[in-house]
Design a protein around this motif. Structure first.
Motif, PDB file in Angstrom:
ATOM      1  N   PHE A 112      -1.599  13.293   2.881  1.00  0.00           N
ATOM      2  CA  PHE A 112      -2.471  13.627   4.013  1.00  0.00           C
ATOM      3  C   PHE A 112      -2.265  12.619   5.156  1.00  0.00           C
ATOM      4  CE2 PHE A 112      -4.754  15.425   0.321  1.00  0.00           C
ATOM      5  CZ  PHE A 112      -4.880  16.737   0.739  1.00  0.00           C
ATOM      6  N   ALA A 113      -1.100  12.696   5.782  1.00  0.00           N
ATOM      7  CA  ALA A 113      -0.762  11.848   6.931  1.00  0.00           C
ATOM      8  C   ALA A 113      -0.892  10.369   6.600  1.00  0.00           C
ATOM      9  CB  ALA A 113      -1.641  12.205   8.140  1.00  0.00           C
ATOM     10  N   LEU A 114      -0.437   9.976   5.404  1.00  0.00           N
ATOM     11  CA  LEU A 114      -0.550   8.582   4.976  1.00  0.00           C
ATOM     12  C   LEU A 114       0.778   7.840   5.011  1.00  0.00           C
ATOM     13  CD1 LEU A 114      -2.877   9.110   1.864  1.00  0.00           C
ATOM     14  CD2 LEU A 114      -3.545   8.303   4.135  1.00  0.00           C
ATOM     15  N   ALA A 115       1.870   8.566   5.241  1.00  0.00           N
ATOM     16  CA  ALA A 115       3.194   7.960   5.128  1.00  0.00           C
ATOM     17  C   ALA A 115       3.404   6.816   6.118  1.00  0.00           C
ATOM     18  CB  ALA A 115       4.275   9.020   5.321  1.00  0.00           C
ATOM     19  N   GLY A 116       2.818   6.912   7.291  1.00  0.00           N
ATOM     20  CA  GLY A 116       3.063   5.900   8.309  1.00  0.00           C
ATOM     21  C   GLY A 116       2.027   4.810   8.399  1.00  0.00           C
ATOM     22  N   THR A 117       1.114   4.753   7.454  1.00  0.00           N
ATOM     23  CA  THR A 117       0.023   3.775   7.551  1.00  0.00           C
ATOM     24  C   THR A 117       0.443   2.373   7.132  1.00  0.00           C
ATOM     25  OG1 THR A 117      -0.753   4.244   5.303  1.00  0.00           O
ATOM     26  CG2 THR A 117      -1.686   5.578   7.104  1.00  0.00           C
ATOM     27  N   GLY A 118       1.493   2.280   6.310  1.00  0.00           N
ATOM     28  CA  GLY A 118       1.910   0.962   5.834  1.00  0.00           C
ATOM     29  C   GLY A 118       0.967   0.351   4.819  1.00  0.00           C
ATOM     30  N   ASP A 119       0.093   1.144   4.256  1.00  0.00           N
ATOM     31  CA  ASP A 119      -0.879   0.658   3.274  1.00  0.00           C
ATOM     32  C   ASP A 119      -0.171   0.430   1.939  1.00  0.00           C
ATOM     33  OD1 ASP A 119      -2.926   0.648   1.194  1.00  0.00           O
ATOM     34  OD2 ASP A 119      -4.323   1.273   2.769  1.00  0.00           O
ATOM     35  N   GLU A 120      -0.183  -0.805   1.445  1.00  0.00           N
ATOM     36  CA  GLU A 120       0.556  -1.132   0.232  1.00  0.00           C
ATOM     37  C   GLU A 120      -0.006  -0.431  -0.996  1.00  0.00           C
ATOM     38  OE1 GLU A 120       3.097  -2.292  -2.567  1.00  0.00           O
ATOM     39  OE2 GLU A 120       3.364  -2.341  -0.387  1.00  0.00           O
ATOM     40  N   ALA A 121      -1.336  -0.235  -1.044  1.00  0.00           N
ATOM     41  CA  ALA A 121      -1.930   0.463  -2.187  1.00  0.00           C
ATOM     42  C   ALA A 121      -1.427   1.904  -2.252  1.00  0.00           C
ATOM     43  CB  ALA A 121      -3.449   0.431  -2.096  1.00  0.00           C
ATOM     44  N   ILE A 122      -1.323   2.549  -1.094  1.00  0.00           N
ATOM     45  CA  ILE A 122      -0.814   3.922  -1.045  1.00  0.00           C
ATOM     46  C   ILE A 122       0.646   3.966  -1.475  1.00  0.00           C
ATOM     47  CG2 ILE A 122      -0.256   5.850   0.502  1.00  0.00           C
ATOM     48  CD1 ILE A 122      -2.730   4.993   2.167  1.00  0.00           C
ATOM     49  N   GLU A 123       1.440   3.036  -0.957  1.00  0.00           N
ATOM     50  CA  GLU A 123       2.864   3.022  -1.296  1.00  0.00           C
ATOM     51  C   GLU A 123       3.075   2.687  -2.770  1.00  0.00           C
ATOM     52  OE1 GLU A 123       5.076   4.262   0.738  1.00  0.00           O
ATOM     53  OE2 GLU A 123       3.323   4.596   2.015  1.00  0.00           O
ATOM     54  N   ALA A 124       2.209   1.852  -3.341  1.00  0.00           N
ATOM     55  CA  ALA A 124       2.300   1.544  -4.771  1.00  0.00           C
ATOM     56  C   ALA A 124       2.045   2.791  -5.610  1.00  0.00           C
ATOM     57  CB  ALA A 124       1.310   0.437  -5.135  1.00  0.00           C
ATOM     58  N   ASN A 125       1.071   3.596  -5.195  1.00  0.00           N
ATOM     59  CA  ASN A 125       0.791   4.840  -5.918  1.00  0.00           C
ATOM     60  C   ASN A 125       1.922   5.848  -5.742  1.00  0.00           C
ATOM     61  OD1 ASN A 125      -1.646   4.014  -6.987  1.00  0.00           O
ATOM     62  ND2 ASN A 125      -2.881   4.886  -5.346  1.00  0.00           N
ATOM     63  N   ARG A 126       2.533   5.845  -4.567  1.00  0.00           N
ATOM     64  CA  ARG A 126       3.684   6.732  -4.338  1.00  0.00           C
ATOM     65  C   ARG A 126       4.829   6.366  -5.299  1.00  0.00           C
ATOM     66  NH1 ARG A 126       4.550   9.290   0.562  1.00  0.00           N
ATOM     67  NH2 ARG A 126       3.380   7.660   1.665  1.00  0.00           N
ATOM     68  N   ARG A 127       5.068   5.061  -5.421  1.00  0.00           N
ATOM     69  CA  ARG A 127       6.122   4.603  -6.330  1.00  0.00           C
ATOM     70  C   ARG A 127       5.769   4.926  -7.785  1.00  0.00           C
ATOM     71  NH1 ARG A 127       5.963   0.172  -2.674  1.00  0.00           N
ATOM     72  NH2 ARG A 127       4.668  -1.043  -4.125  1.00  0.00           N
ATOM     73  N   LYS A 128       4.491   4.786  -8.137  1.00  0.00           N
ATOM     74  CA  LYS A 128       4.060   5.064  -9.513  1.00  0.00           C
ATOM     75  C   LYS A 128       4.276   6.545  -9.852  1.00  0.00           C
ATOM     76  CE  LYS A 128       1.946   4.423 -13.500  1.00  0.00           C
ATOM     77  NZ  LYS A 128       0.505   4.109 -13.569  1.00  0.00           N
ATOM     78  N   LEU A 129       3.973   7.430  -8.919  1.00  0.00           N
ATOM     79  CA  LEU A 129       4.173   8.850  -9.167  1.00  0.00           C
ATOM     80  C   LEU A 129       5.656   9.174  -9.337  1.00  0.00           C
ATOM     81  CD1 LEU A 129       1.567  10.432  -6.727  1.00  0.00           C
ATOM     82  CD2 LEU A 129       1.532  10.525  -9.218  1.00  0.00           C
ATOM     83  N   LYS A 130       6.509   8.551  -8.549  1.00  0.00           N
ATOM     84  CA  LYS A 130       7.950   8.769  -8.695  1.00  0.00           C
ATOM     85  C   LYS A 130       8.438   8.246 -10.042  1.00  0.00           C
ATOM     86  CE  LYS A 130       9.051   8.752  -3.741  1.00  0.00           C
ATOM     87  NZ  LYS A 130       9.764   8.039  -2.646  1.00  0.00           N
ATOM     88  N   LYS A 131       7.871   7.119 -10.479  1.00  0.00           N
ATOM     89  CA  LYS A 131       8.244   6.565 -11.781  1.00  0.00           C
ATOM     90  C   LYS A 131       7.801   7.493 -12.909  1.00  0.00           C
ATOM     91  CE  LYS A 131       7.573   2.533 -14.769  1.00  0.00           C
ATOM     92  NZ  LYS A 131       6.859   1.241 -14.933  1.00  0.00           N
ATOM     93  N   ILE A 132       6.574   8.024 -12.796  1.00  0.00           N
ATOM     94  CA  ILE A 132       6.071   8.958 -13.809  1.00  0.00           C
ATOM     95  C   ILE A 132       6.969  10.184 -13.888  1.00  0.00           C
ATOM     96  CG2 ILE A 132       4.193  10.566 -14.317  1.00  0.00           C
ATOM     97  CD1 ILE A 132       2.238   8.457 -13.268  1.00  0.00           C
ATOM     98  N   ALA A 133       7.340  10.739 -12.727  1.00  0.00           N
ATOM     99  CA  ALA A 133       8.213  11.915 -12.706  1.00  0.00           C
ATOM    100  C   ALA A 133       9.548  11.605 -13.365  1.00  0.00           C
ATOM    101  CB  ALA A 133       8.420  12.386 -11.272  1.00  0.00           C
ATOM    102  N   SER A 134      10.080  10.414 -13.098  1.00  0.00           N
ATOM    103  CA  SER A 134      11.354  10.020 -13.691  1.00  0.00           C
ATOM    104  C   SER A 134      11.230   9.890 -15.212  1.00  0.00           C
ATOM    105  CB  SER A 134      11.816   8.691 -13.086  1.00  0.00           C
ATOM    106  OG  SER A 134      13.001   8.237 -13.690  1.00  0.00           O
TER     107      SER A 134
END
Length: 351
Positions: free
Chosen positions: A62-84
């Protein structure tokens, strides 16, 4: 979820199961899984409870990609890891801010149709969709149910995963409430649309219980009922709600039967309360429902509206959401919804 108890509301059978960190990991199959990207750590807590057998993960940004929020980016990485780890593909859908829900829903309809074409296992449609709803805005949860089981009938089965949050004392209304922009009717859950013989408002309150006063002012109902979530794990929240209930009861002179306490995370409790209130309303009544407590309320309110055409579901659209982390307290809930009118419900692994 085989062997667990089910409840039926309209054409929807509803099952629920509570999981914890001490239990075994449950295997859940679906065509696709949907996640809402955010900053709360509990939004990616499901891998301690569930192992999804899915073809693809769909992440809503929801328009979060450009916020630079580390908590959001950490969750993004976690979801990619789970998918992998699960060996499945993952896609992100770039959406507008979550408060612009009408625009986002149009985008989601197109995306879901495309995913059905690619990954659907029931004659080109999605047989089951899993939704991790711990941090998903309520209006999207409610719309997905209406889209799946309402007039469109897009999914024969829909599963929800929900991680309980750990809310540490001290706590108060300011921690939960956001400034209200407006109240809207959830698309596809707008009831009969008539004026009706009476207006009946049912409010499921939560930590932001002060929203109750704005709702009554907005809709001017002839009758009001209140559902109060109760959990012994959050005594400070229960105390806050008790204070709010006392004020509401006195201000609107509510009778004992118009205030009902429900286990915070028991979907069957909310459904039973909604349906009991509905039996006391006229055939031409307009029943407005607002779910402001746990996401379980939102799920139950949408099921209730699919079963009773007098019901319209209202959503609070805030100006913004409070930015705070809510961790999982270790308890995880798994809800299964199945359309009993679909031939797919007779397949052996439906339940």
């Amino acid at each position: 979820m085989s062997g667990d108890r089910y409840w039926v509301s309209g054409n929807i059978a509803v099952g629920e199961k509570k999981l914890s960190d001490t239990g075994s990991i449950e295997a859940v199959s679906a065509d696709i899984a949907v996640f809402a990207l955010g900053w709360e750590s509990r939004s990616v807590a499901l891998d301690r409870h569930l192992r999804l057998d899915v073809k693809h993960l769909l992440v809503l940004d929801f328009a979060l990609a450009g916020t630079g929020d580390e908590a959001i980016e950490a969750n993004r990485r976690k979801l990619k890891k789970i998918a992998s780890e699960w060996g499945v593909g993952i896609s992100e859908i770039k959406l507008a801010t979550s408060t612009d829900f009408l625009k986002n829903i149009n985008t989601l309809e197109i995306a879901i149709a495309e995913f059905a074409r690619k990954f659907g296992t029931y004659y080109g449609s999605l047989r089951r969709v899993f939704v991790e709803c711990s941090t998903m805005p309520r209006v999207y949860i409610q719309w997905l149910i209406a889209y799946g089981f309402g007039g469109a009938g897009c999914f024969p089965a829909l599963d929800f995963g929900y991680a309980e949050g750990a809310y540490e004392a001290p706590s108060g209304p300011a921690e939960f409430s956001s400034v209200v922009d407006r109240y809207e009717t959830v698309p596809l859950l707008n009831g009969s649309g008539g004026m009706g013989e009476e207006k009946f408002l049912i409010v499921g309150i939560g930590g932001d219980a002060d929203m109750f006063y704005g709702l009554v002012h907005e809709f001017s109902p002839e009758r009001v009922a209140v559902l109060v979530p109760h959990s012994e794990r959050h005594e400070h929240l229960d105390s806050l709600l008790n204070q709010q209930v006392a004020k509401v009861t006195e201000m609107y002179r509510l009778q004992e039967e118009e205030v009902r306490r429900v286990n915070s995370f028991a979907i069957h409790g909310y459904l039973a309360a909604f349906e009991d209130y509905a039996t006391k309303a006229g055939d031409r009544a307009v029943i407005s429902v607002f779910a402001g407590g746990p996401k379980v309320q939102a799920i139950a309110s949408a099921i209730f509206a699919c079963a009773d055409r007098r019901v319209q579901v209202k959503a609070r659209i805030p100006k913004s959401y409070a930015r705070r982390d809510v961790r999982s307290n270790g308890s995880y809930h798994w809800f299964r919804l199945v359309d009993l009118t679909s031939p797919a419900c007779s397949l052996l692994d439906t339940w």
